[in-house]
Design a protein around this motif. Structure first.
Motif, PDB file in Angstrom:
ATOM      1  N   LEU A  78     -46.789  18.681  12.181  1.00  0.00           N
ATOM      2  CA  LEU A  78     -46.081  18.432  10.812  1.00  0.00           C
ATOM      3  C   LEU A  78     -45.334  17.225  10.940  1.00  0.00           C
ATOM      4  CD1 LEU A  78     -44.817  22.105  10.145  1.00  0.00           C
ATOM      5  CD2 LEU A  78     -46.816  21.180   9.242  1.00  0.00           C
ATOM      6  N   ALA A  79     -44.959  16.461  12.036  1.00  0.00           N
ATOM      7  CA  ALA A  79     -44.195  15.662  12.137  1.00  0.00           C
ATOM      8  C   ALA A  79     -43.841  14.779  10.894  1.00  0.00           C
ATOM      9  CB  ALA A  79     -43.924  15.046  13.591  1.00  0.00           C
ATOM     10  N   THR A  80     -44.787  13.879  10.933  1.00  0.00           N
ATOM     11  CA  THR A  80     -44.811  12.753   9.743  1.00  0.00           C
ATOM     12  C   THR A  80     -44.489  13.322   8.634  1.00  0.00           C
ATOM     13  OG1 THR A  80     -46.085  11.273  11.278  1.00  0.00           O
ATOM     14  CG2 THR A  80     -45.705  10.834   9.009  1.00  0.00           C
ATOM     15  N   SER A  81     -45.438  14.097   8.223  1.00  0.00           N
ATOM     16  CA  SER A  81     -45.194  14.620   6.713  1.00  0.00           C
ATOM     17  C   SER A  81     -43.991  15.458   6.366  1.00  0.00           C
ATOM     18  CB  SER A  81     -46.463  15.742   6.346  1.00  0.00           C
ATOM     19  OG  SER A  81     -47.844  14.892   6.332  1.00  0.00           O
ATOM     20  N   MET A  82     -43.442  16.195   7.650  1.00  0.00           N
ATOM     21  CA  MET A  82     -42.305  16.862   7.353  1.00  0.00           C
ATOM     22  C   MET A  82     -40.993  15.722   6.963  1.00  0.00           C
ATOM     23  SD  MET A  82     -40.704  19.852   7.075  1.00  0.00           S
ATOM     24  CE  MET A  82     -41.431  21.088   8.365  1.00  0.00           C
ATOM     25  N   VAL A  83     -41.036  14.644   7.895  1.00  0.00           N
ATOM     26  CA  VAL A  83     -40.010  13.544   7.766  1.00  0.00           C
ATOM     27  C   VAL A  83     -40.111  12.888   6.327  1.00  0.00           C
ATOM     28  CG1 VAL A  83     -38.971  11.441   8.585  1.00  0.00           C
ATOM     29  CG2 VAL A  83     -39.787  13.160  10.228  1.00  0.00           C
ATOM     30  N   CYS A  84     -41.324  12.785   5.650  1.00  0.00           N
ATOM     31  CA  CYS A  84     -41.554  12.316   4.662  1.00  0.00           C
ATOM     32  C   CYS A  84     -41.070  13.118   3.655  1.00  0.00           C
ATOM     33  CB  CYS A  84     -43.070  11.913   4.244  1.00  0.00           C
ATOM     34  SG  CYS A  84     -43.483  11.106   2.813  1.00  0.00           S
ATOM     35  N   ALA A  85     -41.234  14.351   3.592  1.00  0.00           N
ATOM     36  CA  ALA A  85     -40.908  15.443   2.528  1.00  0.00           C
ATOM     37  C   ALA A  85     -39.166  15.549   2.683  1.00  0.00           C
ATOM     38  CB  ALA A  85     -41.338  16.984   2.924  1.00  0.00           C
ATOM     39  N   SER A  86     -38.645  15.124   3.800  1.00  0.00           N
ATOM     40  CA  SER A  86     -37.183  15.491   3.813  1.00  0.00           C
ATOM     41  C   SER A  86     -36.556  14.348   3.253  1.00  0.00           C
ATOM     42  CB  SER A  86     -36.927  15.537   5.494  1.00  0.00           C
ATOM     43  OG  SER A  86     -35.560  15.633   5.484  1.00  0.00           O
ATOM     44  N   ARG A  87     -37.322  13.013   3.370  1.00  0.00           N
ATOM     45  CA  ARG A  87     -36.765  11.679   2.967  1.00  0.00           C
ATOM     46  C   ARG A  87     -36.715  11.944   1.316  1.00  0.00           C
ATOM     47  NH1 ARG A  87     -36.398   8.050   7.124  1.00  0.00           N
ATOM     48  NH2 ARG A  87     -36.127   9.038   8.862  1.00  0.00           N
ATOM     49  N   ALA A  88     -37.734  12.830   0.953  1.00  0.00           N
ATOM     50  CA  ALA A  88     -37.879  12.650  -0.680  1.00  0.00           C
ATOM     51  C   ALA A  88     -37.041  13.916  -1.144  1.00  0.00           C
ATOM     52  CB  ALA A  88     -39.496  12.927  -0.778  1.00  0.00           C
ATOM     53  N   ARG A  89     -36.491  14.612  -0.241  1.00  0.00           N
ATOM     54  CA  ARG A  89     -35.656  15.522  -0.834  1.00  0.00           C
ATOM     55  C   ARG A  89     -36.264  16.730  -1.470  1.00  0.00           C
ATOM     56  NH1 ARG A  89     -31.194  14.878  -3.999  1.00  0.00           N
ATOM     57  NH2 ARG A  89     -29.984  16.647  -2.726  1.00  0.00           N
ATOM     58  N   THR A  90     -37.612  16.989  -0.745  1.00  0.00           N
ATOM     59  CA  THR A  90     -38.504  18.012  -1.154  1.00  0.00           C
ATOM     60  C   THR A  90     -38.137  19.362  -0.921  1.00  0.00           C
ATOM     61  OG1 THR A  90     -40.269  16.460  -1.318  1.00  0.00           O
ATOM     62  CG2 THR A  90     -40.941  18.693  -1.462  1.00  0.00           C
ATOM     63  N   PRO A  91     -37.975  20.414  -2.052  1.00  0.00           N
ATOM     64  CA  PRO A  91     -37.833  21.739  -1.454  1.00  0.00           C
ATOM     65  C   PRO A  91     -39.005  22.290  -1.052  1.00  0.00           C
ATOM     66  CG  PRO A  91     -37.748  21.490  -4.009  1.00  0.00           C
ATOM     67  CD  PRO A  91     -37.885  20.123  -3.238  1.00  0.00           C
ATOM     68  N   LEU A  92     -39.051  22.981   0.109  1.00  0.00           N
ATOM     69  CA  LEU A  92     -40.369  23.242   0.816  1.00  0.00           C
ATOM     70  C   LEU A  92     -40.036  24.335   1.925  1.00  0.00           C
ATOM     71  CD1 LEU A  92     -42.946  20.576   1.685  1.00  0.00           C
ATOM     72  CD2 LEU A  92     -42.284  22.147   3.491  1.00  0.00           C
ATOM     73  N   VAL A  93     -40.734  25.248   2.046  1.00  0.00           N
ATOM     74  CA  VAL A  93     -40.818  26.024   3.202  1.00  0.00           C
ATOM     75  C   VAL A  93     -41.923  26.127   4.013  1.00  0.00           C
ATOM     76  CG1 VAL A  93     -40.426  28.409   3.961  1.00  0.00           C
ATOM     77  CG2 VAL A  93     -39.307  27.825   1.946  1.00  0.00           C
ATOM     78  N   ALA A  94     -41.791  25.646   5.170  1.00  0.00           N
ATOM     79  CA  ALA A  94     -43.121  25.801   6.167  1.00  0.00           C
ATOM     80  C   ALA A  94     -43.129  27.280   7.080  1.00  0.00           C
ATOM     81  CB  ALA A  94     -42.943  24.519   7.126  1.00  0.00           C
ATOM     82  N   PHE A  95     -43.814  27.995   6.882  1.00  0.00           N
ATOM     83  CA  PHE A  95     -43.952  29.169   7.557  1.00  0.00           C
ATOM     84  C   PHE A  95     -44.990  29.024   8.708  1.00  0.00           C
ATOM     85  CE2 PHE A  95     -45.917  32.966   8.835  1.00  0.00           C
ATOM     86  CZ  PHE A  95     -44.824  33.895   8.920  1.00  0.00           C
TER      87      PHE A  95
END
Lengths: 550, 196
Positions: A78-95
């Motif tokens: 998940l690493a790269t996509s997660m950092v990307c989503a975090s920087r985009a301030r995306t609300p998201l839940v990873a189960f």
């Protein structure tokens, strides 16, 4: 009831309708429980890709996206996509599944809490079966209130535990009680003072303004203040069909004329825009301006490292309405930029260049963008990636349409097609298109097969210069060997067909028009591989690498 | 860090070239967007410079020091300052030498220096900064050639003229005094004072 069932039930009650991810030992029971409850599951080829899709889904709907992985290696993907989503301030839940609680010798063991911290997401751990609902509620609450990704990590043995029938699940939305943020009258008065003394006002509308639907109010304020309207990249082309005094993007991707006019501003009104360093060029784009900023955040520091001269914490609609009303009471009306001369200058950037570069078997990227913009109806939304070749589209698309740009969100290539898949799903299968470079598209090529499998009518436009375009041009600017950045690619049109979609590799404008017409006539997963020349350098690169005033 | 290494062929004799290069106001007049500010007791002076990086105009303010070794026709210019936003600092220095050129009425000016930019602007302009400096150096070279070709002292007030009142004139007068204190004049004091 098993804990995984309680977890699935809670996800459904949080509004989960679409889940992206890949099945494994540690999440398969939960996925089965979701499927039984009518949730659509999108099986992808890489967990990180699934997160990118959930990111695109969330950015489109404004609701938390959901991705799922198994334990350990599923999570680490998940690493790269997660950092990307975090920087985009995306609300998201990873189960995320987890190896059995406490079994640190398990093959797939990973300290997922530490990993989550490293990839910039919140972490919620399920430590007991009876906390299943509470964990889901907390994960969604954090995602919604902090607008960021949250990893919900559930050990596989805990998921198999029994949960006593609980009371009715209370979704996190029931815990949200957001009052309307009304502006402080003294701040409105202070803003009026600034505007009344101004002669050249610029309004910058950002993603927050677009989401709030404050367009009419902004246009009214613009009329009163004689303002130029500019947008951030995230609100590109918004309202451009509603006012003649729309100057396009504020920032590096703005036109030369925009750069010139914006530097004349003595007052900037930011609405739902963080006024970050991209938008303001770290403040250099507005050297003499006073700033008024309307936003819901309690605190904001702008890209120039300062706070606004007048910060108004308010929802966009109320803030702009109150400001306009107060200006009307004071009978403030400014001609500002609304002159014949400015209007005349603003019509010029819409004209096509006098001529495009002609190279055998290769298309001028600027001409490709013009044709794409003309041939693809405005209802078809656009996702823009990053990299040199995407610069052309980021600058030159003119038509009013929904635009999602991933520029500046960690700078990872390859994300845009994933975001676009998520967006098409979020839009209920409405056609959409994404413009990416060849290296970016090939990074997650297998996910085009995912789009085909789910019959998602996504058009992937590959601006193919057969290389790492950014590095090619930077190498030239830095005196390095540009040839090292070249990577030949196969005919991606044929590759797309082999993966189950439509496709064409185009080397002339006529071929491009034909391929676009085919997609518009019957939208389906399609790749158009546009072979473009490397001889045209994008305007941002000419500015950055050669200091050109273009 | 941006390096400057430039050799400028000037079709004017070394004495004339040195006159121009040792005069802050003349040097400033060769740099587009540059202005002289106040002079300080320690011999340094203020200066401002507007630089175009791409489409952005950035105004820098600096404290500038010029050290001259007239016997060697050599000078060292150093500057330190920041931009109007306070977001970027810079420091720079350059050593220049005037030597005889290929012909008896020609000079060769060599300039070696470096500029260090730190702060927000550095990331905004990437490789472009070096190109901009290179372009400015070339523009300076062209202006220097033109300036040196102009006859000296066209606007020189007569010896008995009233004290200068404009900022530029005051600076010239101040600089003349400073040079007379610091160095052995090449010509007579009156001539030197009139020229500077």
């Amino acid at each position: 009831m098993k804990a995984y069932e309680a977890l699935a039930e809670a996800f459904v009650k949080e509004g989960t309708s679409d889940v992206f991810g890949m099945m494994g030992d540690a999440n398969m029971h939960w996925m089965n429980a979701l499927a039984q409850r009518g949730v659509r599951l999108y099986e992808v080829r890489h967990e990180g890709s699934g997160l990118g899709m959930a990111d695109g889904w969330a950015r489109t709907t404004g609701q938390p996206g959901v991705v799922t992985t198994t334990s350990g290696p599923g999570v680490s993907q998940l690493a790269t996509s997660m950092v990307c989503a975090s920087r985009a301030r995306t609300p998201l839940v990873a189960f995320c599944g987890e190896t059995a609680w406490g079994d640190e010798g398990a093959t797939q063991y990973l300290d997922q809490r530490r990993f989550a911290a490293a990839i910039e997401c919140e972490f919620v751990h399920l430590s007991r079966p009876d906390q299943a609902e509470e964990a889901v509620q907390r994960a969604f609450y954090l995602a919604r209130t902090e607008s960021r990704p949250v990893m919900l990590s559930a050990p596989m043995d805990i998921q198999q535990g029994t949960v006593e029938d609980a009371d009715e699940y209370v979704p996190s939305t029931a815990l949200l009680d957001r009052p309307r943020l009304l502006p402080d009258p003294s701040r409105i008065a202070a803003a009026c003072d600034i505007i009344a003394l101004s002669k050249r006002v610029v309004i910058i509308a950002g993603r927050g303004a677009r989401r709030a639907g404050v367009g009419e109010q902004i246009l009214g304020l613009q009329q009163r203040t004689g303002a130029l309207l500019a947008t951030t990249l995230q609100a590109k082309n918004w309202l451009c069909d509603r006012t003649e005094f729309h100057v396009g993007l504020s920032g590096l991707f703005g036109s030369k004329l925009a750069m010139e006019l914006l530097q004349e501003a003595d007052c900037v009104i930011g609405v739902g825009a963080s006024l970050n360093s991209y938008t303001t060029e770290a403040g250099y784009l507005y050297p003499d301006a006073k700033y008024i900023q309307i936003d819901t955040s309690p605190h904001l520091v702008m890209g120039n490292g300062s706070v606004a001269d007048c910060y108004i914490q308010a929802d966009a609609v109320t803030g702009v309405t109150e400001l306009d009303r107060a200006l009307e009471q004071r009978a403030v009306r400014i001609e500002g930029f609304h002159t014949e001369e400015v209007l005349h200058r603003l019509t010029e950037p819409l004209q096509a260049p006098a001529e495009y570069l002609s190279e055998l078997g290769l298309i001028d990227p600027r001409e490709a963008i013009r044709v794409l913009d003309a041939e693809l109806p405005g209802e078809i939304g656009l996702v823009l990636g990053s990299g040199h070749q995407v610069d052309f589209g980021t600058m030159l698309f003119q038509r009013s349409r929904e635009v999602l740009s991933n520029y500046g969100m960690f700078g990872a290539i390859g994300q845009a097609p994933l975001l676009a898949i998520g967006q098409v799903v979020a839009n209920g299968g409405k056609p959409g298109f994404v413009v990416e470079g060849d290296a970016s598209f090939l990074m997650h090529l297998p996910e085009f097969e995912t789009a085909c499998r789910y019959e998602l009518p996504l058009l992937v436009v590959v601006m193919n210069d057969e290389g790492l375009g950014a590095e090619f041009h930077k190498s030239a600017a830095k005196g390095l060997d540009p040839e090292l950045a070249l990577i030949p690619t196969p005919e991606l049109g044929q590759v797309a067909v082999a993966l189950g979609g439509g496709g064409a590799t185009v080397r002339t404008i006529e071929e491009l028009r034909a391929a676009l017409a085919e997609y518009v006539r019957a939208p389906r997963p399609t790749v158009i591989d546009i072979r473009i020349t490397r001889s045209v350098l994008s305007v941002p690169y000419r500015r950055l690498q050669y200091g050109e005033d273009v | 860090m941006i390096s400057i290494t430039e050799t400028i062929a000037v079709p004017s004799p070394p004495k004339r070239v040195w006159e121009v290069l040792s005069s802050p106001s003349d040097v400033v007049s060769c740099i587009g967007g540059a202005e002289l500010g106040a002079a300080h007791d320690d011999g340094s002076f203020d200066g401002t410079l507007v630089v175009k990086f791409g489409a952005l105009r950035v105004r820098f303010a600096a404290r500038v020091t010029l050290e001259l070794t007239e016997s060697e026709l050599e000078g060292r210019l150093s500057a330190r300052g920041r931009d109007g936003q306070g977001a970027t600092r810079f420091s720079g220095n350059a050593t220049f030498r005037v030597a005889e050129g290929e012909g008896p009425s020609d000079s060769r000016v060599t300039v070696d220096g470096e500029i260090q930019l730190t702060g927000k602007l550095a990331s905004l302009i990437e490789s472009g900064a070096g190109v901009v400096v290179s372009r400015m150096t070339k523009e300076f070279s062209a202006e220097l050639v033109q300036r040196c070709a102009e006859p000296a002292e066209l606007d020189t007030p007569p010896t008995a003229a009233p004290p200068p009142t404009g900022l530029l004139s005051r600076l010239r007068a101040w600089w003349a005094r400073l040079r007379n204190v610091r160095q052995e004049p090449v010509g007579g004091a009156a001539e030197e004072g009139g020229r500077s």
